[in-house]
Design an enzyme around this catalytic site. Structure first.
Site, PDB file in Angstrom:
ATOM      1  N   HIS A  32       0.901  -1.030   0.042  1.00 45.62           N
ATOM      2  CA  HIS A  32       0.170  -0.254  -0.310  1.00 45.62           C
ATOM      3  C   HIS A  32       0.792   0.763   0.102  1.00 45.62           C
ATOM      4  O   HIS A  32       2.012   1.229   0.561  1.00 45.62           O
ATOM      5  CB  HIS A  32      -0.463   0.205   1.263  1.00 45.62           C
ATOM      6  CG  HIS A  32      -0.770   0.472   2.336  1.00 45.62           C
ATOM      7  ND1 HIS A  32       0.532   1.676   3.027  1.00 45.62           N
ATOM      8  CD2 HIS A  32       0.260  -0.553   3.498  1.00 45.62           C
ATOM      9  CE1 HIS A  32       0.878   1.492   4.213  1.00 45.62           C
ATOM     10  NE2 HIS A  32       0.497   0.306   4.402  1.00 45.62           N
ATOM     11  N   CYS A  33       0.426   2.733  -0.119  1.00 49.83           N
ATOM     12  CA  CYS A  33       0.427   3.905  -0.115  1.00 49.83           C
ATOM     13  C   CYS A  33      -0.248   4.268   0.850  1.00 49.83           C
ATOM     14  O   CYS A  33      -0.201   3.851   1.585  1.00 49.83           O
ATOM     15  CB  CYS A  33       0.991   4.274  -1.290  1.00 49.83           C
ATOM     16  SG  CYS A  33      -0.193   4.521  -2.700  1.00 49.83           S
ATOM     17  N   THR A  34      -1.033   5.223  -0.089  1.00 46.94           N
ATOM     18  CA  THR A  34      -1.954   5.870   1.039  1.00 46.94           C
ATOM     19  C   THR A  34      -2.835   6.443   0.488  1.00 46.94           C
ATOM     20  O   THR A  34      -3.990   5.558   1.157  1.00 46.94           O
ATOM     21  CB  THR A  34      -1.988   7.732   1.120  1.00 46.94           C
ATOM     22  OG1 THR A  34      -0.611   8.356   1.114  1.00 46.94           O
ATOM     23  CG2 THR A  34      -2.688   8.275   1.179  1.00 46.94           C
TER      24      THR A  34
END
Length: 284
Positions: A174-176
């Site tokens: 994931h990132c944001t």
């Protein structure tokens, strides 16, 4: 490739046969979580389910979400592509996932405005407007940096090593929002696994089906801060996947490495043997 209709500024994907709802995992706090299982891949095979999961930051997951990811989807590893500042501000709930191994692999060493959302929503929009009033162009220029910058190449190379070492269970990355850095990670994995280009592009654009609530929150925040004028384009740039971003990234890869295969081999150290191993691990 993509539906020409634009809904709320979002380009929408064409369906992928055998990949219903783009692998969407219905969670309360993580709207853009998707299992790549079912995507068509090399040699007429498909990606195995409950092995490769893309998502947004786990900070927003409910207790029920976390248990579902662990128990129903077999999550054993989490790769976080965010910056140190992002992780400090909204850390993953590691204390609630005692059996999960976490890998911090920042694609950028420091904040990348417009792609990390480290400020609040209104601050993001105001900052974007400083870039010659063209947030699309600013983010379009960031995509090649994700793949070709030193930090990005180190992060994505390490990501593949995590996947090569994962003999069972699911890896979630994931990132944001799960759109940009996580989206590029998904594209690279899908390419290595032999997913057809049209399905790769559809999976990239599928983010736009699941992040509308975030975009609506952004517009609400802008209205509260009295900076709503002209903000629709800012919201589109921030929250929606755009094929112009995708094209900018992979045009740069072709220029530098001759294509994604060369990038994987010479940039990330993922050569033919590693690709074959990945396909043995993740295809069925």
């Amino acid at each position: 490739m993509a539906n020409n209709d634009l809904t709320g500024g979002a380009e929408l994907p064409q369906p992928v046969p055998g990949f219903p709802d783009f692998g969407h995992v219905a969670l309360q706090g993580l709207p853009n979580t998707r299992d790549l299982g079912g995507l068509p891949a090399a040699d007429g095979r498909r990606i195995a389910r409950r092995r490769l999961i893309r998502s947004g930051a786990l900070r927003h997951a409910t207790e029920t979400d976390l248990r579902q990811l662990e128990l129903m989807h077999g999550m054993e590893r989490v790769v976080d592509f965010r910056t140190d500042m992002e992780r400090q501000k909204e850390p993953d709930p590691k204390d609630k996932l005692a059996g999960v191994v976490f890998y911090d692999l920042p694609v950028f060493e420091e904040a990348a405005l417009g792609i990390t959302h480290e400020g609040d929503l209104a601050e993001d929009a105001r900052a974007l407007r400083k870039f010659d009033g063209n947030p699309f162009e600013m983010i379009r220029q960031l995509y090649p940096e994700c793949l070709l910058g030193e930090a990005g190449m180190r992060a994505y190379g390490s990501f593949f090593q995590v996947l090569l070492g994962a003999r069972a269970g699911a890896t979630l990355w994931h990132c944001t929002e799960g759109k940009d850095r996580a989206g590029l990670g998904a594209i690279l994995v899908e390419y290595a696994l032999g997913v057809p280009p049209e399905a790769i592009q559809a999976d990239y654009l599928a983010t736009n089906l699941f992040v509308r609530t975030w975009a609506e929150k952004m517009l609400d925040a802008l209205a509260r801060h009295h900076v709503l004028e002209g903000a629709d384009a800012d919201v589109d740039a921030l929250f929606y996947a755009q094929m112009e971003y995708y094209d900018a990234a992979f045009d740069a890869v072709r220029k530098e490495f001759g294509g994604v295969e060369g990038y994987l081999r010479d940039g990330l150290g993922v050569g033919p043997d590693a690709v074959a191993e990945l396909r043995g691990l993740y295809l069925e």
